[in-house]
Write an enzyme that holds these catalytic residues in place. Sequence first.
Site, short mmCIF file in Angstrom:
data_model
loop_
_atom_site.label_atom_id
_atom_site.label_comp_id
_atom_site.label_asym_id
_atom_site.label_seq_id
_atom_site.Cartn_x
_atom_site.Cartn_y
_atom_site.Cartn_z
N ARG A 72 0.88 -1.17 0.00
CA ARG A 72 0.00 0.00 0.00
C ARG A 72 0.91 1.22 0.00
O ARG A 72 2.01 1.16 0.54
CB ARG A 72 -0.93 -0.04 1.20
CG ARG A 72 -1.88 -1.24 1.13
CD ARG A 72 -3.05 -1.15 2.09
NE ARG A 72 -4.12 -2.05 1.67
CZ ARG A 72 -4.23 -3.33 2.05
NH1 ARG A 72 -3.34 -3.86 2.85
NH2 ARG A 72 -5.23 -4.08 1.62
N ASP A 103 -10.69 -2.11 -5.10
CA ASP A 103 -11.24 -0.79 -5.49
C ASP A 103 -10.27 0.36 -5.23
O ASP A 103 -10.20 1.31 -6.01
CB ASP A 103 -12.62 -0.53 -4.86
CG ASP A 103 -12.57 -0.39 -3.36
OD1 ASP A 103 -11.66 -0.97 -2.74
OD2 ASP A 103 -13.45 0.29 -2.81
N ASP A 127 -12.43 -10.64 -1.27
CA ASP A 127 -13.71 -10.23 -0.68
C ASP A 127 -14.90 -10.23 -1.65
O ASP A 127 -16.04 -10.15 -1.22
CB ASP A 127 -13.58 -8.82 -0.09
CG ASP A 127 -12.69 -8.81 1.14
OD1 ASP A 127 -12.59 -9.86 1.81
OD2 ASP A 127 -12.09 -7.76 1.43
P1 ADP Z 1 -7.31 -2.57 -2.56
O1 ADP Z 1 -6.85 -2.26 -3.94
O2 ADP Z 1 -7.11 -4.00 -2.18
O3 ADP Z 1 -8.70 -2.03 -2.30
P2 ADP Z 1 -6.22 -0.34 -0.99
O4 ADP Z 1 -7.54 0.30 -0.77
O5 ADP Z 1 -5.28 -0.42 0.16
O6 ADP Z 1 -6.31 -1.83 -1.54
O7 ADP Z 1 -5.50 0.46 -2.17
C1 ADP Z 1 -4.23 0.10 -2.65
C2 ADP Z 1 -3.43 1.34 -2.99
O8 ADP Z 1 -4.11 2.08 -4.03
C3 ADP Z 1 -3.28 2.36 -1.87
O9 ADP Z 1 -2.24 2.04 -0.98
C4 ADP Z 1 -2.99 3.63 -2.63
O10 ADP Z 1 -1.63 3.69 -3.01
C5 ADP Z 1 -3.84 3.47 -3.90
N1 ADP Z 1 -5.08 4.23 -3.75
C6 ADP Z 1 -6.17 3.92 -3.02
N2 ADP Z 1 -7.12 4.87 -3.10
C7 ADP Z 1 -6.62 5.84 -3.91
C8 ADP Z 1 -7.11 7.09 -4.39
N3 ADP Z 1 -8.31 7.55 -4.06
N4 ADP Z 1 -6.30 7.81 -5.22
C9 ADP Z 1 -5.08 7.35 -5.57
N5 ADP Z 1 -4.57 6.16 -5.15
C10 ADP Z 1 -5.32 5.42 -4.34
#
Ligand code: ADP
Length: 318
Positions: A72, A103, A127
Amino acid sequence: MKTIAVLTSGGDAPGMNAAIRAVVRTALDKNFTVMGIERGYSGLINGEIISMDRSSVADIIQRGGTILKTARSEEFKTESGRKKAVQMLKKFGVEGLVVIGGDGSFRGARELSKMSVATIGIPGTIDNDLPYTDFTIGFDTAVNTVLDAINKLRDTSTSHERVSVVEVMGRNCGDIALYSGLAGGAENIILPEIGYDRDKLCGDVLKAKNKGKLHNLIVLAEGIGGAEALARKIQDITGIEARATKLGHIQRGGSPSCMDRILASRFGYRAVELLENGDSSRVVGIKDGKIIDLDIDEALNVPRHFDDKLYRIANALA
Ligand code: ADP
């Protein structure tokens, strides 16, 4: 477009390797140069970029986790972080990017696509919480892992005539609990989408015991509370011994199921086709058995859908 790259981001899921393999091999067949970015957006910012050939993805279709590793990145959420990421892609000559993740990762991909990097998202999360697609990579394997645990817990629950509360992953989306609960013949399935009435649950547990049921299996999604606290309450209220099991991270690991390997292969193939066609800011998914693709914005705005028919079936058969 000559060079594309692939990364995995956010929570890992079994089948991500099969998706990487599909992206790399499809791209090579189409005469792209292919790079792998390690540790998601964090590795992208730091230039952790390696070239990939057919043998880089040999012997991985059956492996859980992700050979590219995942991470992340808070920095990527900032504009300056994303500028660094785009500069790094330019430095390596990468014009198209495939992002495998959930997402959050898709939100990141959407931002990159606004900065003239062609991006395509592949849904990889155990999930199953992306409503635009019927299934995400990793869900089927995770459900089968949970099912294996449920079968084992049922044996010991029956021997000891206990209640067994199993906590599975799923903060906002109870699909892992719903599918594994139905397939595992759970007496009760507790989901964030539905909620539950503790007194009624305890009443049901007592009734089942009085009818002679030897075990009572309750599958609980983490988003609605902890198994430990619920088991304690059930024991206090009903007087029946109750034990909690939190499955935790074992749900994320393991060799991907046939379904996940095939889904990942189909998604990876389509993602590269989209880049070849000059598409950007799109995600791939599966709807009624067919591979689909749609705009990232549109996909992220699809409202959450709960399969109440499946829930009713689970209750009717419990
Ligand atoms: P997942 O993809 O499993 O939902 P996360 O929500 O932790 O996992 O998101 C993974 C990474 O995507 C984050 O650590 C961040 O770097 C990037 N990210 C998440 N949300 C945003 C956003 N709104 N804008 C830009 N990058 C984002």
